[in-house]
Design a protein around this motif. Sequence first.
Motif, PDB file in Angstrom:
ATOM      1  N   VAL A 143      -7.083  10.324   3.173  1.00  0.00           N
ATOM      2  CA  VAL A 143      -5.816   9.638   2.935  1.00  0.00           C
ATOM      3  C   VAL A 143      -6.106   8.447   2.028  1.00  0.00           C
ATOM      4  O   VAL A 143      -6.671   7.439   2.461  1.00  0.00           O
ATOM      5  CB  VAL A 143      -5.163   9.190   4.257  1.00  0.00           C
ATOM      6  N   PHE A 144      -5.755   8.603   0.743  1.00  0.00           N
ATOM      7  CA  PHE A 144      -6.046   7.577  -0.252  1.00  0.00           C
ATOM      8  C   PHE A 144      -5.127   6.370  -0.076  1.00  0.00           C
ATOM      9  O   PHE A 144      -3.965   6.502   0.317  1.00  0.00           O
ATOM     10  CB  PHE A 144      -5.889   8.142  -1.661  1.00  0.00           C
ATOM     11  N   ARG A 145      -5.669   5.210  -0.413  1.00  0.00           N
ATOM     12  CA  ARG A 145      -4.943   3.947  -0.307  1.00  0.00           C
ATOM     13  C   ARG A 145      -4.684   3.419  -1.720  1.00  0.00           C
ATOM     14  O   ARG A 145      -5.603   2.954  -2.395  1.00  0.00           O
ATOM     15  CB  ARG A 145      -5.764   2.946   0.503  1.00  0.00           C
ATOM     16  N   PHE A 146      -3.420   3.499  -2.156  1.00  0.00           N
ATOM     17  CA  PHE A 146      -3.041   3.050  -3.489  1.00  0.00           C
ATOM     18  C   PHE A 146      -2.409   1.666  -3.424  1.00  0.00           C
ATOM     19  O   PHE A 146      -1.650   1.355  -2.501  1.00  0.00           O
ATOM     20  CB  PHE A 146      -2.012   3.996  -4.122  1.00  0.00           C
ATOM     21  N   ARG A 147      -2.730   0.868  -4.440  1.00  0.00           N
ATOM     22  CA  ARG A 147      -2.064  -0.425  -4.624  1.00  0.00           C
ATOM     23  C   ARG A 147      -1.435  -0.461  -6.013  1.00  0.00           C
ATOM     24  O   ARG A 147      -1.935   0.180  -6.933  1.00  0.00           O
ATOM     25  CB  ARG A 147      -3.069  -1.570  -4.476  1.00  0.00           C
ATOM     26  N   PRO A 148      -0.335  -1.194  -6.168  1.00  0.00           N
ATOM     27  CA  PRO A 148       0.292  -1.267  -7.488  1.00  0.00           C
ATOM     28  C   PRO A 148      -0.660  -1.892  -8.504  1.00  0.00           C
ATOM     29  O   PRO A 148      -1.371  -2.853  -8.197  1.00  0.00           O
ATOM     30  CB  PRO A 148       1.510  -2.164  -7.264  1.00  0.00           C
ATOM     31  N   ALA A 149      -0.678  -1.328  -9.706  1.00  0.00           N
ATOM     32  CA  ALA A 149      -1.476  -1.931 -10.770  1.00  0.00           C
ATOM     33  C   ALA A 149      -0.906  -3.295 -11.121  1.00  0.00           C
ATOM     34  O   ALA A 149       0.293  -3.544 -10.978  1.00  0.00           O
ATOM     35  CB  ALA A 149      -1.466  -1.024 -12.001  1.00  0.00           C
ATOM     36  N   GLU A 150      -1.778  -4.168 -11.561  1.00  0.00           N
ATOM     37  CA  GLU A 150      -1.371  -5.530 -11.873  1.00  0.00           C
ATOM     38  C   GLU A 150      -0.263  -5.529 -12.922  1.00  0.00           C
ATOM     39  O   GLU A 150      -0.344  -4.848 -13.935  1.00  0.00           O
ATOM     40  CB  GLU A 150      -2.573  -6.332 -12.379  1.00  0.00           C
ATOM     41  N   GLY A 151       0.792  -6.288 -12.661  1.00  0.00           N
ATOM     42  CA  GLY A 151       1.880  -6.418 -13.623  1.00  0.00           C
ATOM     43  C   GLY A 151       2.999  -5.415 -13.460  1.00  0.00           C
ATOM     44  O   GLY A 151       3.946  -5.411 -14.243  1.00  0.00           O
ATOM     45  N   THR A 152       2.924  -4.549 -12.429  1.00  0.00           N
ATOM     46  CA  THR A 152       3.961  -3.539 -12.241  1.00  0.00           C
ATOM     47  C   THR A 152       4.835  -3.856 -11.027  1.00  0.00           C
ATOM     48  O   THR A 152       4.415  -4.556 -10.111  1.00  0.00           O
ATOM     49  CB  THR A 152       3.365  -2.132 -12.029  1.00  0.00           C
ATOM     50  N   LEU A 160       0.835  -1.194   0.000  1.00  0.00           N
ATOM     51  CA  LEU A 160       0.000   0.000   0.000  1.00  0.00           C
ATOM     52  C   LEU A 160       0.874   1.251   0.000  1.00  0.00           C
ATOM     53  O   LEU A 160       1.936   1.270   0.618  1.00  0.00           O
ATOM     54  CB  LEU A 160      -0.878   0.060   1.256  1.00  0.00           C
ATOM     55  N   TYR A 161       0.397   2.280  -0.690  1.00  0.00           N
ATOM     56  CA  TYR A 161       0.994   3.599  -0.572  1.00  0.00           C
ATOM     57  C   TYR A 161      -0.127   4.549  -0.168  1.00  0.00           C
ATOM     58  O   TYR A 161      -1.205   4.536  -0.771  1.00  0.00           O
ATOM     59  CB  TYR A 161       1.619   4.068  -1.890  1.00  0.00           C
ATOM     60  N   LEU A 162       0.109   5.370   0.852  1.00  0.00           N
ATOM     61  CA  LEU A 162      -0.893   6.313   1.326  1.00  0.00           C
ATOM     62  C   LEU A 162      -0.598   7.704   0.773  1.00  0.00           C
ATOM     63  O   LEU A 162       0.556   8.123   0.706  1.00  0.00           O
ATOM     64  CB  LEU A 162      -0.911   6.356   2.856  1.00  0.00           C
ATOM     65  N   TYR A 163      -1.666   8.401   0.394  1.00  0.00           N
ATOM     66  CA  TYR A 163      -1.510   9.722  -0.210  1.00  0.00           C
ATOM     67  C   TYR A 163      -2.601  10.655   0.307  1.00  0.00           C
ATOM     68  O   TYR A 163      -3.791  10.356   0.200  1.00  0.00           O
ATOM     69  CB  TYR A 163      -1.591   9.637  -1.738  1.00  0.00           C
TER      70      TYR A 163
END
Length: 341
Positions: free
Chosen positions: A146-155, A67-70
């Motif tokens: 605070v948005f919760r980002f996840r890596p896109a599939e395949g990255t 996770l990356y928080l923004y």
Amino acid sequence: MTTTVDLVPGLITTREAIAAAYGCGTFQGIEPADDAGKVFVYSDPSAGEEYGYTFDGRAEDDEFGPLYLYTGAGANGDQKPSGRNGSILSHVEKQRELHLFVAHGRVPGGGAMQQRYIGQMVVDPIKPYEVRRAPGQNGVMRSVLVFRFRPAEGTTPAWTEGDKVPAATQTAIEVTDPVNDVPAPVVLPKQSGAKAKKTEQHSTAETVADIPAGQRKVLRREGELVKAFAAHLAAAGHETHSFQITIKGEPGALTPDLYDATDHVLYEAKGLTTRANVRMAIGQLADYRRHIPNSKALRVAVLLPSEPTADVKDLLGEVNVELVYQADEGFAGWPLLSSQP
């Protein structure tokens, strides 16, 4: 001649170069590029530190991966899930890629801020953001997204140890409103606009953002359960909210599910009625209650979608944790026995 920028994780570039290549702005932290079908997000954790909060950064992995928080847009006042923040929330629906950059020092010999490209992201499909309390530029406390980002599939994201969420500088507790929005299921897009470094090793944990369908249902059920119970309490005239608990020396924050201020009860909800989930809830409540004001008088309860087994009920009774579960009509176990007239 058209300017091009090859979006390879780890690339060092500038906002101006991205704007020239994709037709977006250069001044905001969230810059949609409508014609290019992209949304560019620029994270600068040091900017938040100036105002007393440290939410941006690489969070600890959860059971679904990294996770990356923004922190969203809006310098003063409560942030809203619209405008530029809405462009993040709607990026899947509008089929726009979401690309994350992190501030990377100044251009040598110049004043422009460099940007390190982390990679293509997707907003978490189950819990797209958390509501935290933080001061604005004017020093007034407000709610931020605070948005919760996840890596896109395949990255393979190009984040480093230095990108982790900074540890809190002090222990503090802030009153928040529980997030009861339950987003509709979405299909996560596969990465297409970013390229992985050929030299990097790809691992499942670092490259797959998709949350298993069964787990999505469980998390959605938990969110719907909290929403329904909060409405039930409100209809009975109870005041509800939650807390943001930051611990000195630790990153992130503890965020209990629901607090009934009228009866001084803290609830932890689970989307499945299993022994493992109940045991987890017991541990979470024990951790939370240590930091809640007037904790000696605080009661704690587990909120479940159905009735557990007799032995699980006995377990809860032995550790002095109340039980409320959803029934055909209303919620069994509520009002709590000691709350009844």
